[in-house]
Design a protein around this motif. Structure first.
Motif, short mmCIF file in Angstrom:
data_model
loop_
_atom_site.label_atom_id
_atom_site.label_comp_id
_atom_site.label_asym_id
_atom_site.label_seq_id
_atom_site.Cartn_x
_atom_site.Cartn_y
_atom_site.Cartn_z
N ASP A 228 -31.72 25.73 -133.34
CA ASP A 228 -31.97 27.15 -133.59
C ASP A 228 -31.29 27.57 -134.91
O ASP A 228 -30.11 27.33 -135.12
CB ASP A 228 -31.42 27.99 -132.44
CG ASP A 228 -31.85 29.45 -132.54
OD1 ASP A 228 -31.31 30.15 -133.43
OD2 ASP A 228 -32.69 29.88 -131.74
N THR A 229 -32.04 28.23 -135.78
CA THR A 229 -31.52 28.62 -137.09
C THR A 229 -30.30 29.52 -136.96
O THR A 229 -29.31 29.38 -137.70
CB THR A 229 -32.61 29.34 -137.91
OG1 THR A 229 -33.71 28.46 -138.09
CG2 THR A 229 -32.07 29.77 -139.27
N ARG A 230 -30.33 30.46 -136.02
CA ARG A 230 -29.22 31.39 -135.86
C ARG A 230 -27.97 30.69 -135.35
O ARG A 230 -26.86 31.00 -135.76
CB ARG A 230 -29.63 32.53 -134.92
CG ARG A 230 -30.73 33.42 -135.48
CD ARG A 230 -31.45 34.19 -134.40
NE ARG A 230 -32.15 33.30 -133.47
CZ ARG A 230 -32.96 33.70 -132.49
NH1 ARG A 230 -33.16 35.01 -132.32
NH2 ARG A 230 -33.56 32.84 -131.70
N VAL A 231 -28.15 29.73 -134.46
CA VAL A 231 -27.01 28.95 -133.98
C VAL A 231 -26.43 28.13 -135.13
O VAL A 231 -25.20 28.03 -135.28
CB VAL A 231 -27.43 28.04 -132.81
CG1 VAL A 231 -26.27 27.11 -132.42
CG2 VAL A 231 -27.85 28.88 -131.61
N ARG A 232 -27.29 27.58 -135.96
CA ARG A 232 -26.81 26.81 -137.10
C ARG A 232 -26.03 27.71 -138.08
O ARG A 232 -25.01 27.30 -138.63
CB ARG A 232 -27.98 26.12 -137.82
CG ARG A 232 -28.62 25.00 -137.00
CD ARG A 232 -29.73 24.30 -137.79
NE ARG A 232 -29.22 23.72 -139.03
CZ ARG A 232 -28.59 22.56 -139.11
NH1 ARG A 232 -28.37 21.84 -138.01
NH2 ARG A 232 -28.18 22.10 -140.27
N ALA B 103 -18.65 41.96 -124.82
CA ALA B 103 -19.23 41.64 -123.51
C ALA B 103 -20.55 42.39 -123.36
O ALA B 103 -20.67 43.54 -123.70
CB ALA B 103 -18.27 42.10 -122.42
N TRP B 104 -21.52 41.70 -122.86
CA TRP B 104 -22.79 42.34 -122.57
C TRP B 104 -23.46 41.55 -121.47
O TRP B 104 -23.12 40.41 -121.21
CB TRP B 104 -23.67 42.40 -123.82
CG TRP B 104 -23.97 41.06 -124.41
CD1 TRP B 104 -24.98 40.21 -124.08
CD2 TRP B 104 -23.22 40.38 -125.42
NE1 TRP B 104 -24.92 39.07 -124.82
CE2 TRP B 104 -23.85 39.15 -125.65
CE3 TRP B 104 -22.08 40.70 -126.16
CZ2 TRP B 104 -23.37 38.23 -126.58
CZ3 TRP B 104 -21.61 39.79 -127.08
CH2 TRP B 104 -22.26 38.58 -127.28
N VAL C 130 -23.06 41.05 -129.97
CA VAL C 130 -23.04 40.26 -131.20
C VAL C 130 -22.34 38.95 -130.87
O VAL C 130 -21.39 38.93 -130.08
CB VAL C 130 -22.29 41.00 -132.33
CG1 VAL C 130 -22.23 40.14 -133.59
CG2 VAL C 130 -22.97 42.33 -132.64
N SER C 131 -22.77 37.87 -131.46
CA SER C 131 -22.13 36.59 -131.17
C SER C 131 -20.70 36.56 -131.65
O SER C 131 -20.31 37.28 -132.57
CB SER C 131 -22.92 35.44 -131.81
OG SER C 131 -22.77 35.45 -133.21
N LEU C 132 -19.89 35.73 -130.99
CA LEU C 132 -18.50 35.55 -131.38
C LEU C 132 -18.37 35.17 -132.84
O LEU C 132 -17.48 35.66 -133.55
CB LEU C 132 -17.87 34.43 -130.53
CG LEU C 132 -16.97 34.80 -129.37
CD1 LEU C 132 -16.64 33.56 -128.56
CD2 LEU C 132 -15.70 35.46 -129.87
N ILE D 236 -27.40 33.29 -128.43
CA ILE D 236 -26.04 33.82 -128.46
C ILE D 236 -25.16 33.07 -127.46
O ILE D 236 -24.02 32.70 -127.76
CB ILE D 236 -26.03 35.34 -128.16
CG1 ILE D 236 -26.67 36.11 -129.30
CG2 ILE D 236 -24.61 35.83 -127.92
CD1 ILE D 236 -26.71 37.61 -129.11
N ALA D 237 -25.70 32.80 -126.28
CA ALA D 237 -24.95 32.04 -125.29
C ALA D 237 -24.60 30.65 -125.82
O ALA D 237 -23.48 30.15 -125.63
CB ALA D 237 -25.74 31.93 -123.99
N GLU D 238 -25.56 30.00 -126.50
CA GLU D 238 -25.30 28.67 -127.07
C GLU D 238 -24.25 28.76 -128.17
O GLU D 238 -23.32 27.94 -128.22
CB GLU D 238 -26.61 28.10 -127.64
CG GLU D 238 -26.44 26.71 -128.23
CD GLU D 238 -27.73 26.16 -128.82
OE1 GLU D 238 -27.67 25.13 -129.52
OE2 GLU D 238 -28.80 26.77 -128.60
N SER D 239 -24.38 29.77 -129.03
CA SER D 239 -23.41 29.95 -130.11
C SER D 239 -22.02 30.23 -129.57
O SER D 239 -21.02 29.67 -130.03
CB SER D 239 -23.86 31.10 -131.02
OG SER D 239 -22.84 31.43 -131.94
N ASP D 240 -21.95 31.10 -128.56
CA ASP D 240 -20.65 31.49 -128.03
C ASP D 240 -19.93 30.34 -127.34
O ASP D 240 -18.69 30.30 -127.29
CB ASP D 240 -20.80 32.66 -127.06
CG ASP D 240 -20.96 33.98 -127.78
OD1 ASP D 240 -20.90 33.98 -129.03
OD2 ASP D 240 -21.16 35.01 -127.12
N ALA D 241 -20.68 29.41 -126.78
CA ALA D 241 -20.04 28.25 -126.18
C ALA D 241 -19.25 27.47 -127.23
O ALA D 241 -18.12 27.02 -126.99
CB ALA D 241 -21.08 27.35 -125.53
#
Length: 577
Positions: free
Chosen positions: A89-93, A16-17, A427-429, A24-29
């Motif tokens: 986004d590369t990180r989301v991918r 949590a942050w 950190v992302s999920l 990160i929000a997109e990835s965590d969804a």
């Protein structure tokens, strides 16, 4: 494979942050969608991670469980494929690729297990873990009431819920007539039956400590069911148990992959035996220095280890010594600029008897990681193996020499720092929960010991090397036990004779290889080697510009990425070309 329903086995989850980055929000969804889909079958894990919406839900062991889980995960894969096609986004991918690999690996592992193994649930231990995480003192007390609902549902006392023991028995009976299935190892089942009363007592203590009301009657009903289930296991599972601890080759290879170890057993044995001898040679040299300084006549390694282990810490002083040593380690970390320390304090406590029976080796208990509001990780110190009977006390962790390295591994700069840093920095999920494996986590723990080595007194250095040699031994003992080159008892004897382990600790180790977590023990040294190789590459490329604190901070900041992805992320973070 040991099919044990450990709801708290979910060791990692999202942190949590406030105001996470947009990617990160997109990835965590996406990650939360995967987690919630899987929580339909094992909600206790999501609850333990901090998703309180699953606090009252209970595991699904109903009919056609395998087919339903596989279908759900395949649907999840389809959704992830669609998301990958649309993400920019590369990180989301990257995170979507991690999620997809995790789900795909789960499908493959479940298929192998279903095809080869008779379902067997270590229910007593699994339910203890379930309540131990929900009634954890670090959780908000407002969550405790959910344990009463969970308790009633396990016992089948609410409409729409069959007793969990009935579901587990039906799940096993479905496969009794399937020819060729392999049952659990006989010693494993016998150990579960021996420890069953301890886990029931441990659950009772949890409810008493929580201060809840009206739990006694449903608990009595569940206890009666669990006692009857133990009798059923003895009558129905024990005769179907296998006499040999070895798993089918395909299943053991899959275990290694699940733990993050991408090597064949043969290659692991070859690498580890050489590493063990190298570490043993260093230990012998340090042991001779210690013997000379103390005027000891016997200067061989095992004799020196046994002499030092006789310098025991009194039981009522153990916790204080470890806590004090943590402060000393933190001072060294700051002085030598080894890694950035978290703001929150670390915590150390002694294990309960039930925890020691469930995990007969010291461990890190992570905090609530989703929605963390200041909860902390705990280094839990285990000093006995109750499953080995009376007198199974360990003398391996209550002497001064070992305190340095065990604290470095479990607390700081080891596991506790990993968790605390990710909680504070975000950190992302995908990079915490779904990228998690033993090689990533335990590799850092052993690496953390190594970076502290040069700053320790001579006795601390000896046991730092001892710990490294022990993990190298794990990397050849585990595959040797699981490929028939060595028996479980041979492994225990090796550890007693060559590393002077107590019989209780050596037995705990051998059980880990044979049935508790076949393959997992190889991950420590394997992950350590990967991190050491990465550090060497970065040092070569940066030369005099190399800064160990910057390197360690960069590693921690990536969460728990697989080795190749971690390498790429660290290189980018440090601008290494």
């Amino acid at each position: 494979m040991r099919w044990i329903l450990v709801a708290a086995g979910l060791l990692m989850a999202n942190m949590a942050w406030s105001a996470p980055a947009a990617w990160i929000a997109e990835s965590d969804a996406h990650a939360l969608a995967v987690l919630k889909a899987q929580a339909a079958f094992q909600p206790e894990g999501a609850s333990a991670a901090g998703l309180s919406e699953f606090d009252t839900a209970v595991m699904d062991l109903g009919p056609n469980l395998y087919a339903r889980e596989q279908a759900a995960d395949r649907a999840t894969l389809d959704a992830l494929d669609k998301a990958l096609a649309e993400a920019t986004d590369t990180r989301v991918r990257q995170d979507l690729a991690i999620l997809r690999q995790s789900v795909a690996d789960g499908i493959a592992s479940r298929e192998i297990d279903h095809r080869l193994m008779l379902p067997y649930a270590a229910l007593h231990e699994g339910l203890f873990h379930s309540f131990n995480r929900l009634l954890d003192p670090r959780n908000d007390a407002s969550r405790y009431a959910a344990a009463l609902i969970r308790l009633r549902r396990y016992a089948g006392l609410e409409a729409g819920f069959a007793p969990l023991v009935d579901q587990a028995q039906a799940l096993a009976r479905e496969r009794f007539d399937d020819a060729g299935l392999v049952g659990p190892w006989r010693a494993e089942v016998e150990n579960d039956l021996t420890n069953a009363p301890r886990f029931i007592a441990g659950m009772r203590q949890l409810f008493e400590r929580a201060g809840l009301k009206d739990w006694e009657a449903p608990f009595a009903a569940l206890e009666k069911q669990l006692n009857a289930h133990a009798a059923w296991v003895k009558a129905q599972i024990l005769p179907r148990a296998r006499a040999d601890n070895r798993l089918p080759e395909e299943l053991y290879a899959d275990n290694l992959k699940q733990f993050g170890v991408r090597e064949t057993p043969e290659r692991l044995i070859e690498q580890a035996q050489a590493a063990y001898q190298a570490n043993a040679s260093e230990m012998k040299a340090v042991a001779r220095q210690i013997a000379a300084r103390n005027g000891w006549k016997e200067a061989d390694l095992v004799s020196v280890i046994r002499q030092l282990k006789q310098q025991t810490i009194a039981p009522d002083a153990v916790l204080g010594v470890y806590t004090g040593r943590l402060k000393e380690l933190e001072a060294i970390i700051r002085r030598e600029k080894i890694v950035t320390l978290p703001e929150r304090a670390a915590s150390i406590r002694l294990a309960t008897e039930a925890e020691s029976a469930a995990t007969p080796a010291s461990f890190m208990s992570p905090p609530q990681l989703i929605g963390n509001t200041g909860q902390y990780g705990e280094f839990v110190l285990v000093q006995s193996n109750p499953g080995q009977g009376e007198g199974a006390q360990m003398d391996d962790f209550n002497h001064d020499g070992i305190v340095w390295t065990l604290t470095a591994h479990e607390a700081r700069p080891g596991h506790e720092l990993q968790f605390a840093s990710m909680v504070e920095n975000g950190v992302s999920l995908a990079r915490s929960l779904f990228a998690f494996n033993s090689a990533n986590v335990e590799g850092w723990g052993l690496y953390a010991e190594a970076v502290m080595y040069e700053h320790l007194p001579l006795e601390g250095q000896l046991f730092s090397l001892y710990s490294r040699a022990w993990r190298a031994a794990r990397m050849f003992l585990d595959p040797m036990v699981n490929t028939g080159r060595m028996t479980r008892d041979d492994a225990a004897r090796f550890l007693e004779e060559h590393l002077a382990m107590s019989p209780a600790m050596a037995a705990s180790e051998a059980d880990r290889y044979a049935y508790r977590m076949p393959g997992q023990a190889t991950a420590y040294y394997y992950g350590y080697q990967k991190l050491m190789a990465l550090r060497t590459e970065v040092e070569i490329r940066l030369g005099d510009a190399f800064d160990q604190r910057a390197f360690h901070d960069a590693v921690i900041a990536q969460g728990l990425l697989p080795p190749q992805m971690l390498r790429e992320a660290v290189m980018a973070a440090l601008s290494v070309h």
